[in-house]
Enzyme design. Structure first.
Site, PDB file in Angstrom:
ATOM      1  N   HIS A 110       0.065 -12.058   0.507  1.00 41.26           N
ATOM      2  CA  HIS A 110      -1.120 -10.811  -0.001  1.00 41.26           C
ATOM      3  C   HIS A 110      -0.912 -11.482  -1.850  1.00 41.26           C
ATOM      4  O   HIS A 110      -0.274 -10.861  -2.428  1.00 41.26           O
ATOM      5  CB  HIS A 110       0.461  -9.265  -0.241  1.00 41.26           C
ATOM      6  CG  HIS A 110      -0.903  -8.024  -0.142  1.00 41.26           C
ATOM      7  ND1 HIS A 110      -0.555  -7.206  -0.125  1.00 41.26           N
ATOM      8  CD2 HIS A 110      -2.425  -8.087  -1.137  1.00 41.26           C
ATOM      9  CE1 HIS A 110      -1.718  -6.187  -0.398  1.00 41.26           C
ATOM     10  NE2 HIS A 110      -2.677  -7.058  -1.300  1.00 41.26           N
ATOM     11  N   TYR A 120       0.570  -0.756  -0.219  1.00 39.77           N
ATOM     12  CA  TYR A 120       0.404  -0.132   0.162  1.00 39.77           C
ATOM     13  C   TYR A 120       0.941   1.374   0.094  1.00 39.77           C
ATOM     14  O   TYR A 120       1.367   2.021   1.095  1.00 39.77           O
ATOM     15  CB  TYR A 120      -1.018  -0.423   1.181  1.00 39.77           C
ATOM     16  CG  TYR A 120      -1.569  -1.221   0.830  1.00 39.77           C
ATOM     17  CD1 TYR A 120      -2.568  -1.630   0.064  1.00 39.77           C
ATOM     18  CD2 TYR A 120      -2.063  -2.016   2.789  1.00 39.77           C
ATOM     19  CE1 TYR A 120      -3.211  -2.420   0.308  1.00 39.77           C
ATOM     20  CE2 TYR A 120      -3.091  -2.746   2.464  1.00 39.77           C
ATOM     21  CZ  TYR A 120      -3.441  -3.486   0.762  1.00 39.77           C
ATOM     22  OH  TYR A 120      -4.827  -4.727   1.336  1.00 39.77           O
TER      23      TYR A 120
HETATM   24  P1  NAD Z   1     -13.673  -0.702   1.378  1.00 43.38           P
HETATM   25  O1  NAD Z   1     -14.399  -1.193   0.514  1.00 43.38           O
HETATM   26  O2  NAD Z   1     -13.235  -0.380   2.765  1.00 43.38           O
HETATM   27  O3  NAD Z   1     -13.886   1.119   0.743  1.00 43.38           O
HETATM   28  C1  NAD Z   1     -12.877   2.752   1.343  1.00 43.38           C
HETATM   29  C2  NAD Z   1     -13.002   3.818   1.102  1.00 43.38           C
HETATM   30  O4  NAD Z   1     -14.726   4.193   1.093  1.00 43.38           O
HETATM   31  C3  NAD Z   1     -12.017   4.599   1.155  1.00 43.38           C
HETATM   32  O5  NAD Z   1     -12.260   5.410   0.012  1.00 43.38           O
HETATM   33  C4  NAD Z   1     -12.441   5.088   2.457  1.00 43.38           C
HETATM   34  O6  NAD Z   1     -12.162   6.974   2.310  1.00 43.38           O
HETATM   35  C5  NAD Z   1     -14.399   5.217   1.872  1.00 43.38           C
HETATM   36  N1  NAD Z   1     -15.020   5.580   2.928  1.00 43.38           N
HETATM   37  C6  NAD Z   1     -15.257   4.714   4.049  1.00 43.38           C
HETATM   38  N2  NAD Z   1     -15.945   4.784   4.601  1.00 43.38           N
HETATM   39  C7  NAD Z   1     -16.724   6.449   4.962  1.00 43.38           C
HETATM   40  C8  NAD Z   1     -17.543   6.898   4.637  1.00 43.38           C
HETATM   41  N3  NAD Z   1     -18.180   6.546   5.919  1.00 43.38           N
HETATM   42  N4  NAD Z   1     -18.077   8.228   4.232  1.00 43.38           N
HETATM   43  C9  NAD Z   1     -17.664   7.666   2.631  1.00 43.38           C
HETATM   44  N5  NAD Z   1     -16.592   7.315   2.109  1.00 43.38           N
HETATM   45  C10 NAD Z   1     -15.721   6.356   3.140  1.00 43.38           C
HETATM   46  O7  NAD Z   1     -12.465  -0.987   0.618  1.00 43.38           O
HETATM   47  P2  NAD Z   1     -10.845  -0.966   0.908  1.00 43.38           P
HETATM   48  O8  NAD Z   1      -9.820   0.205   1.932  1.00 43.38           O
HETATM   49  O9  NAD Z   1     -10.331  -1.108  -0.271  1.00 43.38           O
HETATM   50  O10 NAD Z   1     -10.606  -1.843   1.943  1.00 43.38           O
HETATM   51  C11 NAD Z   1     -10.273  -2.017   3.385  1.00 43.38           C
HETATM   52  C12 NAD Z   1      -8.929  -3.193   3.637  1.00 43.38           C
HETATM   53  O11 NAD Z   1      -9.241  -4.278   3.586  1.00 43.38           O
HETATM   54  C13 NAD Z   1      -8.129  -2.021   2.980  1.00 43.38           C
HETATM   55  O12 NAD Z   1      -8.014  -1.379   3.572  1.00 43.38           O
HETATM   56  C14 NAD Z   1      -6.710  -4.095   3.054  1.00 43.38           C
HETATM   57  O13 NAD Z   1      -6.533  -3.426   4.048  1.00 43.38           O
HETATM   58  C15 NAD Z   1      -7.809  -4.487   3.132  1.00 43.38           C
HETATM   59  N6  NAD Z   1      -7.370  -5.090   1.703  1.00 43.38           N
HETATM   60  C16 NAD Z   1      -7.138  -6.101   1.541  1.00 43.38           C
HETATM   61  C17 NAD Z   1      -7.151  -6.666   0.029  1.00 43.38           C
HETATM   62  C18 NAD Z   1      -5.966  -8.172   0.190  1.00 43.38           C
HETATM   63  O14 NAD Z   1      -5.161  -8.777   0.794  1.00 43.38           O
HETATM   64  N7  NAD Z   1      -5.779  -8.420  -0.976  1.00 43.38           N
HETATM   65  C19 NAD Z   1      -8.096  -6.409  -0.423  1.00 43.38           C
HETATM   66  C20 NAD Z   1      -9.214  -5.545  -0.535  1.00 43.38           C
HETATM   67  C21 NAD Z   1      -8.740  -4.700   0.912  1.00 43.38           C
END
Ligand code: NAD
Length: 311
Positions: free
Chosen positions: A120, A56
């Site tokens: 990952h 990230y």
């Molecule tokens: P997510 O579905 O959590 O969406 C994040 C987005 O939504 C961001 O732009 C955030 O600012 C916005 N958001 C969150 N709360 C909000 C609110 N209350 N109002 C308006 N906007 C809001 O997607 P993500 O961050 O990609 O996934 C969560 C976490 O999961 C990642 O940060 C990561 O740690 C993990 N992840 C891991 C993998 C992997 O290992 N392959 C893949 C995807 C995600």
């Protein structure tokens, strides 16, 4: 906040987890001071589990997170990071890189141990190498006391299931597969439970698609899916609520996972999400949004090697 065990481990974590991908500027630039405040606010509000990766922002998220966690009681949070992916097309699942990567993460995160390290995005690699080389390297680090638990992450559930069937894992992390758009994780959950593998859920907002602001430009979903999401956001706004809150309630209420990681890079989003995530979704609103999202239901996209996308 509510807490659940990560089955098969001694870890107990908040049902809402802090996803640190946005600290790496994945969704647009985040000032480090803002990001640090968001982490501290999450911890203050009872969030006890954090997911990050050296990928990230090419180590930026881990660096900012390390600053946020400086001086915080190490027993107050469960810390998960990853190995194997370092850039958009930069993967190395070899044992030597795994060992170096964990040492680098420990230094950036300012800690002597990691509670969980996951490989990952395994679908970009050779799954046999993941089973025969990457995971054994992590097991060695567990014996050395540097890490406590190990697992794998990725998008195609078939790839996660294939490795879970062939290796001893504590966790799999699945993303975008238990949301208002896509519930396919529920079909695979019994298989992981049978294998004694705990499931962590990520991206309950479908990587920004299920927000009023909408998906980032790099989002892989087809345009029709994103149009349905925008219509769903309008339905929620008309009813005086938000799609974010409905989507979080829906995902966090799923009992088949220990935690749901959401990315929330500022204090306002942290507060809104902790306030909004708990409790059942409004059934009438859920039914209306379900109708609007029906044409977009379970529309996945390929990720990684074609052979790793097939059951
Ligand atoms: P997510 O579905 O959590 O969406 C994040 C987005 O939504 C961001 O732009 C955030 O600012 C916005 N958001 C969150 N709360 C909000 C609110 N209350 N109002 C308006 N906007 C809001 O997607 P993500 O961050 O990609 O996934 C969560 C976490 O999961 C990642 O940060 C990561 O740690 C993990 N992840 C891991 C993998 C992997 O290992 N392959 C893949 C995807 C995600």
């Amino acid at each position: 906040m509510e807490y659940r065990p990560i089955e098969g481990t001694d870890l107990r974590v908040s049902v809402l987890g802090y996803g640190a991908a946005p600290l790496g500027d994945v969704y647009g630039q985040v000032d480090p001071a803002t990001g640090i405040r968001s982490v501290r606010a999450a911890l203050d509000l009872g969030v006890t589990v954090i997911d990050v990766s050296p990928y990230y922002g090419r180590t930026r998220a881990e660096t900012v997170l390390g600053r946020a966690l400086a001086g915080v009681d190490r027993d107050a949070y469960t810390l998960a990071t990853k190995v194997g992916r370092y850039g958009l097309d930069d993967f190395d699942f070899g044992a030597a890189r795994v060992r170096r990567s964990v040492d680098e993460s420990l230094a950036r995160l300012g800690t002597g141990h990691l509670d969980l390290v996951q490989v990952h995005d395994i679908e970009f690699g050779d799954l046999t190498q993941v089973v025969d080389e990457t995971l054994p390297a992590l097991a060695g680090l567990r014996e050395a006391g540097k890490i406590r638990h190990l697992g794998v992450t990725g998008y195609p559930l078939a790839a996660l299931a294939s490795v879970a069937a062939r290796a001893e894992l504590d966790t799999v992390l699945s993303y975008c597969h238990y949301t208002l758009l896509d519930r396919s994780l529920a079909d695979w959950a019994p298989m992981f439970a049978e294998r004694g593998v705990a499931v962590l859920n990520a991206s309950p907002l479908a990587m920004g698609a299920l927000t009023a602001r909408g998906a980032p430009p790099w989002h892989p979903a087809p345009a029709e899916v994103l149009r349905c999401c925008a219509a769903a956001a309008e339905v929620c706004a008309r009813r005086g609520t938000t799609l974010e809150e409905l989507a979080l309630r829906f995902a966090v209420g799923y009992p088949g996972v220990a935690t749901t990681f959401v990315g929330m890079p500022d204090e306002e989003q942290v507060r809104a999400n902790v306030r909004g995530a708990l409790g059942p979704p409004d059934p009438d609103l859920l039914a209306e949004v379900d109708r609007v999202l029906a044409p977009a239901r379970n529309r996945t996209w390929p990720s990684g090697r074609p052979e790793n996308n097939r059951p």
